[in-house]
Design a protein around this motif. Sequence first.
Motif, PDB file in Angstrom:
ATOM      1  N   ALA A 100     -91.274  46.932 116.694  1.00 14.49           N
ATOM      2  CA  ALA A 100     -91.839  45.688 117.244  1.00 14.49           C
ATOM      3  C   ALA A 100     -90.745  44.902 117.952  1.00 14.49           C
ATOM      4  O   ALA A 100     -89.562  45.231 117.855  1.00 14.49           O
ATOM      5  N   LYS A 101     -91.182  43.865 118.643  1.00 12.74           N
ATOM      6  CA  LYS A 101     -90.232  42.931 119.249  1.00 12.74           C
ATOM      7  C   LYS A 101     -90.719  41.523 118.987  1.00 12.74           C
ATOM      8  O   LYS A 101     -91.922  41.284 118.810  1.00 12.74           O
ATOM      9  N   GLU A 102     -89.777  40.589 118.960  1.00 16.81           N
ATOM     10  CA  GLU A 102     -90.097  39.168 118.862  1.00 16.81           C
ATOM     11  C   GLU A 102     -89.512  38.470 120.080  1.00 16.81           C
ATOM     12  O   GLU A 102     -88.315  38.529 120.322  1.00 16.81           O
ATOM     13  N   VAL A 103     -90.378  37.836 120.846  1.00 18.71           N
ATOM     14  CA  VAL A 103     -89.935  36.999 121.950  1.00 18.71           C
ATOM     15  C   VAL A 103     -89.969  35.574 121.411  1.00 18.71           C
ATOM     16  O   VAL A 103     -90.969  35.149 120.836  1.00 18.71           O
ATOM     17  N   TRP A 104     -88.868  34.859 121.543  1.00 20.78           N
ATOM     18  CA  TRP A 104     -88.731  33.553 120.906  1.00 20.78           C
ATOM     19  C   TRP A 104     -88.086  32.547 121.853  1.00 20.78           C
ATOM     20  O   TRP A 104     -87.451  32.913 122.832  1.00 20.78           O
ATOM     21  N   ALA A 105     -88.273  31.285 121.496  1.00 21.24           N
ATOM     22  CA  ALA A 105     -87.610  30.189 122.205  1.00 21.24           C
ATOM     23  C   ALA A 105     -87.204  29.152 121.174  1.00 21.24           C
ATOM     24  O   ALA A 105     -87.911  28.935 120.189  1.00 21.24           O
ATOM     25  N   GLU A 106     -86.063  28.531 121.389  1.00 15.64           N
ATOM     26  CA  GLU A 106     -85.564  27.516 120.463  1.00 15.64           C
ATOM     27  C   GLU A 106     -85.464  26.154 121.128  1.00 15.64           C
ATOM     28  O   GLU A 106     -85.111  26.044 122.306  1.00 15.64           O
ATOM     29  N   LEU A 107     -85.764  25.157 120.322  1.00 16.25           N
ATOM     30  CA  LEU A 107     -85.626  23.760 120.729  1.00 16.25           C
ATOM     31  C   LEU A 107     -84.583  23.117 119.828  1.00 16.25           C
ATOM     32  O   LEU A 107     -84.591  23.330 118.612  1.00 16.25           O
ATOM     33  N   ARG A 108     -83.720  22.335 120.423  1.00 16.41           N
ATOM     34  CA  ARG A 108     -82.679  21.645 119.657  1.00 16.41           C
ATOM     35  C   ARG A 108     -83.214  20.282 119.228  1.00 16.41           C
ATOM     36  O   ARG A 108     -83.858  19.577 119.998  1.00 16.41           O
ATOM     37  N   LEU A 109     -82.931  19.915 117.988  1.00 14.37           N
ATOM     38  CA  LEU A 109     -83.311  18.610 117.457  1.00 14.37           C
ATOM     39  C   LEU A 109     -82.233  17.610 117.815  1.00 14.37           C
ATOM     40  O   LEU A 109     -81.044  17.921 117.766  1.00 14.37           O
ATOM     41  N   GLU A 110     -82.650  16.438 118.185  1.00 15.81           N
ATOM     42  CA  GLU A 110     -81.700  15.352 118.417  1.00 15.81           C
ATOM     43  C   GLU A 110     -81.332  14.775 117.059  1.00 15.81           C
ATOM     44  O   GLU A 110     -82.188  14.268 116.345  1.00 15.81           O
ATOM     45  N   VAL A 111     -80.071  14.888 116.699  1.00 16.28           N
ATOM     46  CA  VAL A 111     -79.604  14.428 115.388  1.00 16.28           C
ATOM     47  C   VAL A 111     -78.918  13.077 115.572  1.00 16.28           C
ATOM     48  O   VAL A 111     -77.972  12.952 116.363  1.00 16.28           O
ATOM     49  N   ALA A 112     -79.403  12.086 114.821  1.00 15.34           N
ATOM     50  CA  ALA A 112     -78.789  10.752 114.872  1.00 15.34           C
ATOM     51  C   ALA A 112     -77.447  10.787 114.158  1.00 15.34           C
ATOM     52  O   ALA A 112     -77.298  11.377 113.108  1.00 15.34           O
TER      53      ALA A 112
END
Length: 148
Positions: free
Chosen positions: A135-147
């Motif tokens: 199988a394969k996993e196509v993914w995307a990441e979002l960065r959280l804004e850290v205070a």
Amino acid sequence: MTSLSTPVHYVSVGHPAYSQPFPCEPSTAKIGRELVRNVLGMWCLDNLADRATLIATELIANAARHTPCHEIHLIVTRPSLTRVRVGVVDQEPSRLPALSQADDAEESGRGLLLIDALSDRWGCDLHGSGTRPWAKEVWAELRLEVAE
């Protein structure tokens, strides 16, 4: 028909992760968006929901369009305290995603360009051992804004 009333798999050790199987068809995108929005709400990350649901929609649409698979798995994880990952796993590892330039007259072909613009990074991981991935996993990441 799969719905959100179907149990979602939860990993109780390490970083939180949610996974649910869905039919590999375009109509799955609606349920997938609900899952992503609900998971981010549980993590108090509603500010990422619009981008993450659009990414999920594109990943599901790409799997439905470019693979003959009957089932996909939508996965939402927190690989670190500062990142959320949305991924779709299908059992067609020989069909890897590639950025392409669609002509202005074309109605499709911009999904990965959109994912690239919305996410902090994206990629594809093969699942399986040795030279025969299953199988394969196509993914995307979002960065959280850290205070600070």
